[in-house]
Design an enzyme around this catalytic site. Sequence first.
Site, PDB file in Angstrom:
ATOM      1  N   LYS A 109      -1.818 -10.712  -9.111  1.00 34.28           N
ATOM      2  CA  LYS A 109      -3.171 -11.212  -8.835  1.00 34.28           C
ATOM      3  C   LYS A 109      -4.248 -10.289  -9.381  1.00 34.28           C
ATOM      4  CE  LYS A 109      -4.080  -8.838  -4.575  1.00 34.28           C
ATOM      5  NZ  LYS A 109      -5.058  -8.647  -3.564  1.00 34.28           N
TER       6      LYS A 109
ATOM      7  N   LYS B 125      -8.992  -5.280  -7.236  1.00 35.95           N
ATOM      8  CA  LYS B 125      -9.885  -4.147  -7.526  1.00 35.95           C
ATOM      9  C   LYS B 125      -9.094  -2.933  -7.969  1.00 35.95           C
ATOM     10  CE  LYS B 125     -12.834  -5.810  -3.913  1.00 35.95           C
ATOM     11  NZ  LYS B 125     -12.863  -5.915  -2.472  1.00 35.95           N
TER      12      LYS B 125
ATOM     13  N   LYS C 271       0.831  -1.208   0.000  1.00 41.91           N
ATOM     14  CA  LYS C 271       0.000   0.000   0.000  1.00 41.91           C
ATOM     15  C   LYS C 271       0.867   1.260   0.000  1.00 41.91           C
ATOM     16  CE  LYS C 271      -4.301  -1.305   0.019  1.00 41.91           C
ATOM     17  NZ  LYS C 271      -4.981  -1.526  -1.151  1.00 41.91           N
TER      18      LYS C 271
HETATM   19  P1  TYM Z   1     -10.450  -8.097  -0.145  1.00 44.00           P
HETATM   20  O1  TYM Z   1     -11.696  -7.291  -0.147  1.00 44.00           O
HETATM   21  O2  TYM Z   1      -9.244  -7.543  -0.799  1.00 44.00           O
HETATM   22  O3  TYM Z   1     -10.731  -9.497  -0.778  1.00 44.00           O
HETATM   23  C1  TYM Z   1     -11.812 -10.292  -0.305  1.00 44.00           C
HETATM   24  C2  TYM Z   1     -11.486 -11.759  -0.406  1.00 44.00           C
HETATM   25  O4  TYM Z   1     -11.169 -12.093  -1.751  1.00 44.00           O
HETATM   26  C3  TYM Z   1      -9.898 -12.719  -1.803  1.00 44.00           C
HETATM   27  N1  TYM Z   1      -9.216 -12.334  -3.050  1.00 44.00           N
HETATM   28  C4  TYM Z   1      -8.658 -13.211  -3.875  1.00 44.00           C
HETATM   29  N2  TYM Z   1      -8.565 -14.548  -3.826  1.00 44.00           N
HETATM   30  C5  TYM Z   1      -7.942 -15.163  -4.858  1.00 44.00           C
HETATM   31  N3  TYM Z   1      -7.404 -14.506  -5.920  1.00 44.00           N
HETATM   32  C6  TYM Z   1      -7.476 -13.159  -6.002  1.00 44.00           C
HETATM   33  N4  TYM Z   1      -6.973 -12.530  -7.044  1.00 44.00           N
HETATM   34  C7  TYM Z   1      -8.114 -12.444  -4.950  1.00 44.00           C
HETATM   35  N5  TYM Z   1      -8.364 -11.130  -4.705  1.00 44.00           N
HETATM   36  C8  TYM Z   1      -9.016 -11.086  -3.528  1.00 44.00           C
HETATM   37  C9  TYM Z   1      -9.138 -12.226  -0.600  1.00 44.00           C
HETATM   38  O5  TYM Z   1      -8.126 -13.119  -0.228  1.00 44.00           O
HETATM   39  C10 TYM Z   1     -10.248 -12.140   0.426  1.00 44.00           C
HETATM   40  O6  TYM Z   1     -10.463 -13.394   0.993  1.00 44.00           O
HETATM   41  N6  TYM Z   1      -8.615  -7.734   4.393  1.00 44.00           N
HETATM   42  C11 TYM Z   1      -9.689  -8.315   3.663  1.00 44.00           C
HETATM   43  C12 TYM Z   1     -11.064  -8.013   4.200  1.00 44.00           C
HETATM   44  C13 TYM Z   1     -11.219  -8.401   5.619  1.00 44.00           C
HETATM   45  C14 TYM Z   1     -11.348  -9.728   6.122  1.00 44.00           C
HETATM   46  C15 TYM Z   1     -11.462  -9.594   7.526  1.00 44.00           C
HETATM   47  C16 TYM Z   1     -11.358 -10.974   5.523  1.00 44.00           C
HETATM   48  C17 TYM Z   1     -11.269  -7.547   6.664  1.00 44.00           C
HETATM   49  N7  TYM Z   1     -11.418  -8.275   7.815  1.00 44.00           N
HETATM   50  C18 TYM Z   1     -11.610 -10.708   8.335  1.00 44.00           C
HETATM   51  C19 TYM Z   1     -11.515 -12.090   6.345  1.00 44.00           C
HETATM   52  C20 TYM Z   1     -11.629 -11.948   7.726  1.00 44.00           C
HETATM   53  C21 TYM Z   1      -9.611  -7.767   2.250  1.00 44.00           C
HETATM   54  O7  TYM Z   1      -9.164  -6.687   1.998  1.00 44.00           O
HETATM   55  O8  TYM Z   1     -10.112  -8.572   1.333  1.00 44.00           O
END
Ligand code: TYM
Length: 329
Positions: free
Chosen positions: A194, A197, A111
Site C-alpha cells: 500500500k 508515509k 511495526k
Molecule cells: P494513518 O494516519 O496511517 O492513515 C489515515 C487514514 O488513511 C487511510 N490510509 C489509506 N487508505 C487507503 N489506501 C492507503 N494506501 C492508505 N494509507 C492510509 C487509513 O486507513 C486511515 O483511514 N490509526 C490511524 C489513525 C487513527 C484513527 C483513530 C483513525 C487513530 N485513531 C480513530 C480512525 C479512528 C492511522 O494510523 O491512520
Amino acid sequence: MDIVLSGIRSTGKLHIGNYFGALKNFVKMQHENQCYFFIADYHSLTTHPTPADLHGSVKQVFAEYLACGIDPEIATVFLQSDLPEVSELYLLLNMNAYIGELERTTSFKDKVRLQPENVNAGLLTYPVLMAADIIIHRATKVPVGKDQEQNLEMTRKFARRFNHMYKVDYFPEPTAYNFGKTLVKIPGLDGSGKMGKSEGNAIYLTDDAKTITKKVMKAVTDSGPTMQDQEPSEPIQNLFTIMQAVSESETLDYFKDQYKNCTIRYGDLKKQLAEDIVRFTDPFREKFEDIYSNNTYLRKLVNEGAEKARVSASQTLKDVREIMGFKAF
Ligand code: TYM
C-alpha cells in the site's frame, strides 16, 4: 443520523491514499451526520518524532484536512492531545485489553518488523488508544482505509467487552465505513503493497506537478504483456488502481484495452496518470497554501474544535467512571 469519526496520524504529510481511504468519505458524510475529525498526535509519538517535527506536522495535517474540504463549521475538528478524557479512557480500557490479543494484531507485527529498535508499549496498545478515540464520542461509523479494518475489529471487541463486563448497553459497536461498500487500499508506486508515509512510495497532496510527474515516471512496471487478455502483474494493476481513483473511467478503459491487446506503452500510461494526478490535486494545493499561512485562523479553529469535542468526551467519561464504580461516597 450517525455519529461519524475519523482521524489521521500526524506523521508527515497526507498522501492520496489517505484521501481516498478516509477523507473523501468523511467529507461526503459531514453534511448529514454528526461528524468528528481529529489528528492523532499521541499516536504519532510511537515513532519518536522530535518536538519540532511533531509541532510542524500537526499544523501541516490540520491545514491539509481543511484544504480537502472538511468544513469546521459543520464538523468538529480537533487534536487528540487536546482531550485529556481520551487518555483517561485509554487507561481504563487498557485494564481490560490483553497482551496476547494486542501482540497478534497485524499492525503491531508490521511495526516490530519496521522499527525493531523501538518496539514501545505505545505500539502494543495502539489499538486501545484508537478504540478510546472512537468510543469516547460513541461513534458508529468510521471512514478508514482497508489497513485499519483490524483496528476497528479491536474497537468493537473492546466496546463489547466493556458492555459485557459491566452489564450495560452503553457503547455502540462502530464499523469501518466506505460509501463504495468495500474499504479502499491505494497501492504505492514501488510495485507492491500500500501507499504509506513510511514506505517512501507515496504521492503527497502537496507535491507539485514536477515532483508528481517525476515520481510517477519512476514507478515500477514490468516488461510488458506477452499474451492477449493476460492478467496484469501487481505493479501494473497498482497503476490501474491509482488511475481508477483519479482518472475518467474512459481513460482507464482505454489503457486496460491496450494492455489486453498487448499494444500498451507504459510511458504513455504513466504520462497520462501523472497528468490526471496533477489535475486532481491542483485545487487542493491552492487552498492549502492559503490556509497554512493563516495562523490566527488555524489557532481559532483548534481552540473551538477542542471545546466542541470535549462536550461529548467529558459526558462519556463521566458515565464510564460511574458505570465502573468511581462514584462519590
Ligand atoms: P494513518 O494516519 O496511517 O492513515 C489515515 C487514514 O488513511 C487511510 N490510509 C489509506 N487508505 C487507503 N489506501 C492507503 N494506501 C492508505 N494509507 C492510509 C487509513 O486507513 C486511515 O483511514 N490509526 C490511524 C489513525 C487513527 C484513527 C483513530 C483513525 C487513530 N485513531 C480513530 C480512525 C479512528 C492511522 O494510523 O491512520
